[in-house]
Design a protein around this motif. Structure first.
Motif, PDB file in Angstrom:
ATOM      1  N   ALA A  37       0.878  -1.356   0.047  1.00  0.00           N
ATOM      2  CA  ALA A  37       0.049  -0.058  -0.131  1.00  0.00           C
ATOM      3  C   ALA A  37       0.912   1.353  -0.049  1.00  0.00           C
ATOM      4  CB  ALA A  37      -0.738   0.035   1.100  1.00  0.00           C
ATOM      5  N   GLY A  38       2.162   1.291  -0.106  1.00  0.00           N
ATOM      6  CA  GLY A  38       3.139   2.340  -0.199  1.00  0.00           C
ATOM      7  C   GLY A  38       3.479   2.786   1.204  1.00  0.00           C
ATOM      8  N   LEU A  39       3.404   2.016   2.272  1.00  0.00           N
ATOM      9  CA  LEU A  39       3.729   2.382   3.431  1.00  0.00           C
ATOM     10  C   LEU A  39       5.265   1.579   3.915  1.00  0.00           C
ATOM     11  CD1 LEU A  39       0.351   1.787   5.230  1.00  0.00           C
ATOM     12  CD2 LEU A  39       1.281   3.884   4.432  1.00  0.00           C
ATOM     13  N   GLN A  40       5.885   2.471   4.673  1.00  0.00           N
ATOM     14  CA  GLN A  40       7.663   1.892   4.871  1.00  0.00           C
ATOM     15  C   GLN A  40       7.444   1.472   6.401  1.00  0.00           C
ATOM     16  OE1 GLN A  40      10.204   5.009   4.762  1.00  0.00           O
ATOM     17  NE2 GLN A  40      11.931   3.659   5.127  1.00  0.00           N
ATOM     18  N   VAL A  41       7.910   0.174   6.502  1.00  0.00           N
ATOM     19  CA  VAL A  41       7.924  -0.332   7.785  1.00  0.00           C
ATOM     20  C   VAL A  41       9.082   0.165   8.674  1.00  0.00           C
ATOM     21  CG1 VAL A  41       8.192  -2.387   9.086  1.00  0.00           C
ATOM     22  CG2 VAL A  41       6.797  -2.368   6.920  1.00  0.00           C
TER      23      VAL A  41
END
Length: 252
Positions: free
Chosen positions: A230-234
Motif C-alpha cells: 500500500a506504499g507504507l514504509q515499515v
C-alpha cells in the motif's frame, strides 16, 4: 456470533476491568509506547484516528500527545459512552470525537485523503475483522488517509501457531469475585474460535457467562507485506509476550 455482538453480549461491561480497571493508567502506558515510536503531533498536522477505540486508552493517549481532533471509532455504544466520560475531563483543546460504527464501513469517509497525521488500530482490532480481504482493504484506506510522513500503529496477537491440549486455556484476569479465561478452538488455517468464560461471584455464589466469536489468524509477515504493497514504509515490527505483535509503518 460476530466480534461486535460478542462485545455487546459479554465483554463491553467488563472491558475496562480486563485492561486493569484504570483507563488513565492504560492511556499513560499507550502514550509511552507511541512516544517511544516517535508518534507525535506536528504544529499543523494534528488529526488522528483510533480504529476500534474501546473505552479509549489509545484515544486519550493520542490526545495527550497533542493530536486534536482524535476521531475514535467503535461498534460498542457502552464503550463509547465510557470514552466520552473520560474525554469530558480533558482540556478543551484536546478534542476527541467518538463515532459509532464498523471501521470497515465508516473509516473511508471519516477524514479527507492525505490529512491524518496518525492512525492506530490496537488491542487485537485487526483480528476481529471478518476476513483477510477486509484487513487488506482497511490497510489501503489507512494509506490513503495518512498524510506523507503520517504514522500507522497496529497491535494484534499472532494466532498462527496452534496450541494443543490444556495450553488452549488462557487466563486473562482474575480477582476475588471475577475470573476471565479464554479457550481457543482452531477452526482452520485462517480462523480461531475464541470462547470467553467469565465467572462472577455475588451473594448467590458463582455465575458463569460464556460467549464465543471468531478471530483471524494473521501472519505478521503477511500484514507487513500488505502495508508495503500500500506504499507504507515499515519502521518497526516486533513480537512480544504471548504473541503480541506491534507494527509501526509510515507513509512515504
Amino acid at each position: 456470533m460476530s466480534a461486535a455482538d460478542h462485545y455487546d453480549r459479554l465483554l463491553a461491561e467488563h472491558y475496562t476491568w480486563m485492561l486493569g480497571g484504570d483507563i488513565r493508567a492504560a492511556a499513560s502506558a499507550q502514550a509511552e509506547l507511541l512516544r517511544e515510536l516517535g508518534v507525535r503531533a506536528g504544529a499543523d498536522d494534528t488529526i488522528a484516528v483510533d480504529l476500534g477505540c474501546g473505552p479509549g486508552p489509545q484515544s486519550l493517549a493520542l490526545a495527550e500527545l497533542g493530536f486534536s481532533p482524535v476521531i475514535a471509532v467503535d461498534t460498542s455504544a457502552k464503550l463509547l459512552d465510557e470514552l466520552e466520560a473520560h474525554a469530558a475531563e480533558l482540556a478543551p483543546e484536546k478534542r476527541i470525537e467518538p463515532v459509532r460504527g464498523d471501521i470497515c464501513a465508516v473509516f473511508p469517509d471519516l477524514v479527507e485523503p492525505g490529512t491524518a497525521a496518525a492512525i492506530v488500530c490496537m488491542g487485537d482490532t485487526l483480528t476481529h475483522l471478518p476476513t483477510t480481504a477486509d484487513v487488506s482493504a482497511l490497510i489501503g484506506h489507512v494509506a490513503g488517509a495518512l498524510r506523507p510522513g503520517g504514522h500507522f500503529v497496529a497491535t494484534f496477537r499472532d494466532l498462527t501457531g496452534e496450541l494443543g491440549g490444556t495450553d488452549r486455556f488462557l487466563p486473562v484476569r482474575s480477582e476475588a469475585d471475577k475470573i476471565l479465561t479464554c479457550f481457543l478452538d482452531y477452526v482452520d488455517d485462517n480462523t480461531v474460535l475464541v470462547h470467553d468464560l467469565l465467572h462472577v461471584r455475588s451473594g448467590n455464589g458463582w455465575a458463569l457467562e460464556v460467549s464465543s466469536y471468531p478471530k483471524l489468524r494473521l501472519p505478521p509477515a503477511w500484514l507487513t507485506e500488505q502495508c508495503r504493497a500500500a506504499g507504507l514504509q515499515v519502521w518497526r515490527e516486533t513480537t512480544g509476550p504471548r504473541g503480541l505483535c506491534t507494527l509501526h509503518v509510515v507513509k512515504r
